[in-house]
Write a protein that holds these residues in place. Structure first.
Motif, PDB file in Angstrom:
ATOM      1  N   MET A 189      -5.890   4.670   4.827  1.00  0.00           N
ATOM      2  CA  MET A 189      -5.725   3.357   4.206  1.00  0.00           C
ATOM      3  C   MET A 189      -5.175   2.341   5.210  1.00  0.00           C
ATOM      4  O   MET A 189      -5.573   1.175   5.198  1.00  0.00           O
ATOM      5  N   TYR A 232      -7.026  -1.016   6.321  1.00  0.00           N
ATOM      6  CA  TYR A 232      -6.298  -2.282   6.172  1.00  0.00           C
ATOM      7  C   TYR A 232      -6.386  -3.113   7.456  1.00  0.00           C
ATOM      8  O   TYR A 232      -6.672  -4.312   7.418  1.00  0.00           O
ATOM      9  N   PHE A 269      -9.410   3.259  -3.122  1.00  0.00           N
ATOM     10  CA  PHE A 269      -8.594   4.472  -3.104  1.00  0.00           C
ATOM     11  C   PHE A 269      -9.176   5.548  -4.022  1.00  0.00           C
ATOM     12  O   PHE A 269      -9.223   6.730  -3.665  1.00  0.00           O
ATOM     13  N   VAL A 295      -8.394  -2.210  -0.141  1.00  0.00           N
ATOM     14  CA  VAL A 295      -7.960  -0.850   0.196  1.00  0.00           C
ATOM     15  C   VAL A 295      -7.591  -0.074  -1.061  1.00  0.00           C
ATOM     16  O   VAL A 295      -7.995   1.081  -1.244  1.00  0.00           O
ATOM     17  N   ILE A 308       0.838  -1.203   0.000  1.00  0.00           N
ATOM     18  CA  ILE A 308       0.000   0.000   0.000  1.00  0.00           C
ATOM     19  C   ILE A 308       0.870   1.248   0.000  1.00  0.00           C
ATOM     20  O   ILE A 308       0.610   2.213  -0.728  1.00  0.00           O
TER      21      ILE A 308
END
Length: 322
Positions: free
Chosen positions: A32, A36, A57, A53, A4
């Motif tokens: 995020m 997660y 976005f 995730v 990520i």
């Protein structure tokens, strides 16, 4: 989680390196990261959590428009510290704190050696006259002070490279690096508290040793003073070294606005210290050499230390309140 972070870094790589854009990137990373961990807690696998995730976005252009972030470069931006630079700063602070602590300890031990030498002479050691013993003690004291001053200068030169962190606050940290620094500070918190408690106990216990020895035999007063000063020197070293390390974590986590008041605070306290401590040494030497008060003039050091600590604490509270 590294997937990520890498994905986010790649998305922002082609965008302007402005303060607004860094703030947006850090805020998105925090959201995020929270999402997660929520997915992991409900039983999602690593790949599933990362995929969800990233899919949520959205388009970077839509996010920039939603947050109203400008795509123009800032004219003046603070440097973004890397993890290597942060580690180097922390290591340098630890080493400098160690040298400063040793220097302050040497100053106190120099006075302790003088008192001890005079006590040995007063308790029947006739090989050296009282006058010779005094001069020998002063030589040791001044030698220790000279070494201490050298250590202070050396430590200051080592920290000069990181002046923009310690005093100016002209830097930024990414959200993930800031979280790492905060985690290290939290892990160090318990050690710092224990060491501070031990230091305070040593300070409180040190005069008890002196009074106990004087109660049994007044001739041992000099030795009691020596032991008291040794205990105080240990406590001071703990305060200086561990206090420096803890302060380094705080300076990394504080913003420029908070550092503005702190710079003024450091400047005033440093100016007072540069005047008061040399003055104390002068009073100590004059009262001993001119008035022969070696048996009691040592008290100027602990008394000044307590008064200076009270001044520093009170001034800091007043400045931060404003």
């Amino acid at each position: 989680m590294n997937t990520i972070i890498n994905y986010l870094d790649n998305m922002f790589a082609s965008l302007p390196k402005s303060a607004e854009m860094r703030h947006l990137r850090d805020e998105l990373l925090a959201n995020m990261e929270e999402k997660y961990h929520e997915l992991k807690q409900v039983g999602k696998t690593e790949n599933e959590a990362v995929g969800i995730v990233i899919s949520e976005f959205g388009n970077i252009d839509e996010i920039i428009e939603e947050f109203g972030v400008s795509l123009e470069e800032d004219r003046v931006t603070n440097p973004l510290l890397t993890e290597v630079e942060v580690e180097e700063y922390l290591n340098t602070t630890r080493k400098s704190g160690r040298w400063i602590g040793i220097g302050v300890t040497l100053c106190i031990l120099g006075a302790a050696m003088l008192v001890l030498l005079l006590g040995v002479i007063e308790n029947g050691y006739n090989e050296i006259s009282s006058e010779t013993g005094t001069y020998l003690g002063l030589i040791v004291l001044l030698l220790f002070v000279a070494i201490a001053v050298g250590l202070f200068i050396y430590a200051g030169m080592k920290l000069e490279k990181y002046k923009f962190i310690s005093f100016e606050g002209d830097f930024d940290l990414s959200m993930d690096l800031k979280n790492k620094v905060r985690a290290k500070k939290d892990a160090f918190q318990s050690t710092y508290m224990i060491v501070m408690i031990v230091g305070v106990i040593l300070i409180i216990f040190s005069p008890i040793v002196l009074f106990t020895m004087m109660a049994f035999n007044e001739n041992t007063a000099n030795f009691g003073v020596c032991i008291m000063l040794v205990l105080v020197s240990i406590a001071v070293y703990l305060f200086v070294y561990f206090g420096n390390v803890y302060a380094a974590y705080e300076k990394l986590l504080r913003g420029k606005s908070k550092r503005t008041n702190e710079r003024e605070e450091d400047r005033v306290i440093g100016a007072v210290a540069s005047i008061i401590w040399p003055l104390v040494v002068i009073i100590f030497l004059i009262s001993g050499l001119v008035y022969d008060q070696w048996h009691i003039n040592w008290i100027v050091f602990p008394v000044t230390g307590l008064l200076f600590a009270m001044f520093s604490g009170a001034y800091s509270i007043l400045v931060r309140k404003d």
